[in-house]
Design a protein around this motif. Structure first.
Motif, mmCIF file in Angstrom:
data_model
loop_
_atom_site.group_PDB
_atom_site.id
_atom_site.type_symbol
_atom_site.label_atom_id
_atom_site.label_comp_id
_atom_site.label_asym_id
_atom_site.label_seq_id
_atom_site.Cartn_x
_atom_site.Cartn_y
_atom_site.Cartn_z
ATOM 1 N N ARG B 51 46.169 25.747 56.412
ATOM 2 C CA ARG B 51 45.087 26.513 56.696
ATOM 3 C C ARG B 51 44.208 25.842 57.423
ATOM 4 O O ARG B 51 43.994 24.526 57.315
ATOM 5 C CB ARG B 51 44.381 26.623 55.462
ATOM 6 C CG ARG B 51 43.307 28.057 55.348
ATOM 7 C CD ARG B 51 43.156 28.451 53.974
ATOM 8 N NE ARG B 51 44.000 29.394 53.795
ATOM 9 C CZ ARG B 51 44.088 30.562 53.965
ATOM 10 N NH1 ARG B 51 43.274 31.298 54.774
ATOM 11 N NH2 ARG B 51 45.206 31.412 53.566
ATOM 12 N N VAL B 53 41.119 24.363 58.650
ATOM 13 C CA VAL B 53 39.703 24.017 57.784
ATOM 14 C C VAL B 53 38.764 23.739 58.727
ATOM 15 O O VAL B 53 37.589 23.960 58.201
ATOM 16 C CB VAL B 53 40.112 22.985 56.954
ATOM 17 C CG1 VAL B 53 40.801 23.345 55.680
ATOM 18 C CG2 VAL B 53 40.344 21.630 57.549
ATOM 19 N N ASP B 54 39.062 23.119 60.029
ATOM 20 C CA ASP B 54 37.833 22.945 60.963
ATOM 21 C C ASP B 54 38.394 23.260 62.262
ATOM 22 O O ASP B 54 39.667 23.089 62.569
ATOM 23 C CB ASP B 54 37.492 21.615 60.646
ATOM 24 C CG ASP B 54 35.925 21.527 61.332
ATOM 25 O OD1 ASP B 54 35.413 22.490 61.901
ATOM 26 O OD2 ASP B 54 35.322 20.539 61.397
ATOM 27 N N GLU B 74 35.205 29.760 65.784
ATOM 28 C CA GLU B 74 34.510 30.383 64.555
ATOM 29 C C GLU B 74 35.464 31.237 63.942
ATOM 30 O O GLU B 74 35.790 31.444 62.790
ATOM 31 C CB GLU B 74 33.563 31.406 64.964
ATOM 32 C CG GLU B 74 32.288 30.695 65.104
ATOM 33 C CD GLU B 74 31.018 32.029 65.117
ATOM 34 O OE1 GLU B 74 31.147 32.995 65.854
ATOM 35 O OE2 GLU B 74 30.031 31.627 64.573
ATOM 36 N N TRP B 75 36.377 32.045 64.676
ATOM 37 C CA TRP B 75 37.411 33.008 64.059
ATOM 38 C C TRP B 75 38.466 32.219 63.381
ATOM 39 O O TRP B 75 39.060 32.697 62.486
ATOM 40 C CB TRP B 75 38.028 33.807 65.414
ATOM 41 C CG TRP B 75 37.122 34.994 65.575
ATOM 42 C CD1 TRP B 75 35.878 35.407 64.695
ATOM 43 C CD2 TRP B 75 37.178 36.078 66.526
ATOM 44 N NE1 TRP B 75 35.452 36.538 65.295
ATOM 45 C CE2 TRP B 75 36.062 36.918 66.298
ATOM 46 C CE3 TRP B 75 38.234 36.290 67.301
ATOM 47 C CZ2 TRP B 75 36.141 38.037 67.037
ATOM 48 C CZ3 TRP B 75 37.883 37.724 68.127
ATOM 49 C CH2 TRP B 75 36.961 38.514 67.893
ATOM 50 N N LYS B 77 38.625 29.265 62.198
ATOM 51 C CA LYS B 77 38.198 28.434 60.917
ATOM 52 C C LYS B 77 38.563 29.409 59.447
ATOM 53 O O LYS B 77 38.146 30.410 59.560
ATOM 54 C CB LYS B 77 36.908 28.399 60.978
ATOM 55 C CG LYS B 77 36.672 26.977 61.550
ATOM 56 C CD LYS B 77 35.249 26.212 61.007
ATOM 57 C CE LYS B 77 34.519 25.674 62.062
ATOM 58 N NZ LYS B 77 33.081 25.308 61.667
ATOM 59 N N GLY B 78 39.264 28.910 58.646
ATOM 60 C CA GLY B 78 39.470 29.453 57.441
ATOM 61 C C GLY B 78 40.851 30.212 57.558
ATOM 62 O O GLY B 78 41.156 30.738 56.370
ATOM 63 N N LYS B 79 41.425 30.551 58.587
ATOM 64 C CA LYS B 79 42.419 30.984 58.727
ATOM 65 C C LYS B 79 43.672 30.551 58.559
ATOM 66 O O LYS B 79 43.679 29.322 58.749
ATOM 67 C CB LYS B 79 42.658 31.919 60.075
ATOM 68 C CG LYS B 79 41.686 33.200 60.099
ATOM 69 C CD LYS B 79 42.180 33.970 61.420
ATOM 70 C CE LYS B 79 41.445 35.360 61.492
ATOM 71 N NZ LYS B 79 40.070 35.322 61.665
ATOM 72 N N SER B 80 44.924 30.880 58.131
ATOM 73 C CA SER B 80 46.205 30.329 57.831
ATOM 74 C C SER B 80 46.663 30.022 59.420
ATOM 75 O O SER B 80 45.997 31.056 60.210
ATOM 76 C CB SER B 80 47.152 31.071 57.002
ATOM 77 O OG SER B 80 47.560 32.083 57.638
#
Lengths: 214, 130
Positions: B51, B53-54, B74-75, B77-80
């Motif tokens: 994932r 994370v940053d 921005e997009w 971040k947090g995505k696999s």
């Protein structure tokens, strides 16, 4: 693409004489009707080459611009009037394209690759990393232009040196095509890679010169 | 030509500007350039358990290029990793209302994401091979 350095010449529609340029007959002083788009080199009666005789380009440009100017055709028939506008604008486009080494090289590559698109993204290995570093250096220096005048001048001369080296390489590569036409395809690709790189360096120089104006 | 409000917003307050150490195991770096205008864009991702994370970026270019890469960080971040690969330049065009002449800026941002992920994957395969 011809390698004999001779452009093909058109024949005047009025007096049948072979003309130095397809745009205008200096023998019977008549503007020529253009049915096809002439090659930029032929317009100026110049050989198809990167290492151009710039003086001859400029002289022939001045001579033609003076003959084709739309102001001289205000009283002429509407077809001639229109032709003078079209030919003048073609003349200016051709002059601009051949005057600058980068656009002249692009135009020659276009002719050599017969309109097949070339890879505009490919760069010499490690080049983009160098550009990124140079941009970062510039960013720091541009914070205070006056304080870093010397360092800025040094970066500028470094970039100019790189640009000159690339232009020198392009010039040699064009020479190689003439010596070894069978290898043309590979050489054309190498030239394109150098031109792609030149564009990034040009961009850096623009950034530096903008900062000096502030 | 006027920039859209969203472009101006990203340009004035870009998100996630900066860089990670590219040697770090879980970092992927994408460095791409736009031949049309000489813009250069660096986008980096930090990955944990597949994932992102940053993310960080640094772009030398026009407002649209800066906004496109800022939005891209921005997009992702947090995505696999697989989800991040589905981000399309057209999504960026739509979100930022980029005009046709600036579409290549969004292409650059998509390329940067892909090349950062590729770099991360390549370096992981290298590490497992050792």
């Amino acid at each position: 693409m011809k390698h004999d350095h001779l452009s093909s010449h058109s024949v005047c529609l009025g007096c049948n004489i072979t003309m130095a340029t397809p745009l205008f007959c200096f023998s019977c002083n008549s503007i020529q009707r253009l049915s096809t788009k002439p090659n930029y080199f032929e317009i100026f009666d110049l050989p198809y080459t990167y290492n151009l005789d710039i003086k001859r380009l400029e002289d022939n440009y001045q001579k033609l611009a003076a003959e084709l100017h739309p102001d001289f055709y205000l009283q002429s028939a509407s077809t001639e009037k229109r032709q003078s506008q079209e030919s003048s604008s073609l003349l200016n486009r051709a002059y601009t394209a051949l005057k600058c080494p980068m656009s002249r090289a692009s135009y020659l590559l276009e002719l050599l690759s017969h309109g097949k698109p070339l890879d505009e993204r490919k760069l010499p290995a490690g080049f983009l990393e160098d550009i990124f570093e140079l941009q970062e250096t510039l960013e720091d220096l541009l914070v205070d232009v006056e304080d870093h005048a010397e360092e800025l001048a040094a970066v500028k001369s470094d970039v100019e040196k790189r640009l000159n080296a690339l232009q020198e390489a392009v010039s040699q590569l064009f020479g190689n095509i003439e010596k070894d036409p069978s290898n043309q395809k590979n050489i054309v690709e190498s030239i394109q890679v150098n031109l792609n790189a030149e564009r990034y360096l040009q961009r850096l120089l623009e950034r530096i010169s903008r900062s000096n104006q502030v | 030509m006027a920039y859209s409000d969203k472009v101006v917003d990203h340009y004035n307050s870009p998100r996630n500007v900066g860089s990670f150490k590219k040697e770090e195991d879980n970092v992927g770096t994408g460095l791409v350039g736009a031949p049309e205008c000489g813009d250069v864009m660096k986008l980096q991702i930090k990955v944990e358990d597949n994932r992102i994370v940053d993310a960080k970026f640094k772009t030398f270019g026009c407002g649209s290029a800066i906004a496109s890469s800022s939005l891209a960080t921005e997009w992702v971040k947090g995505k696999s990793i697989d989800e991040a690969l589905t981000i399309k330049n057209t999504d960026i065009v739509e979100e930022l209302s980029l005009p046709p002449v600036k579409i290549h800026c969004s292409v650059l941002a998509e390329d940067a994401i892909r090349s950062a992920i590729k770099d991360y994957k390549d370096r992981r395969t290298e590490n497992t091979a050792e």
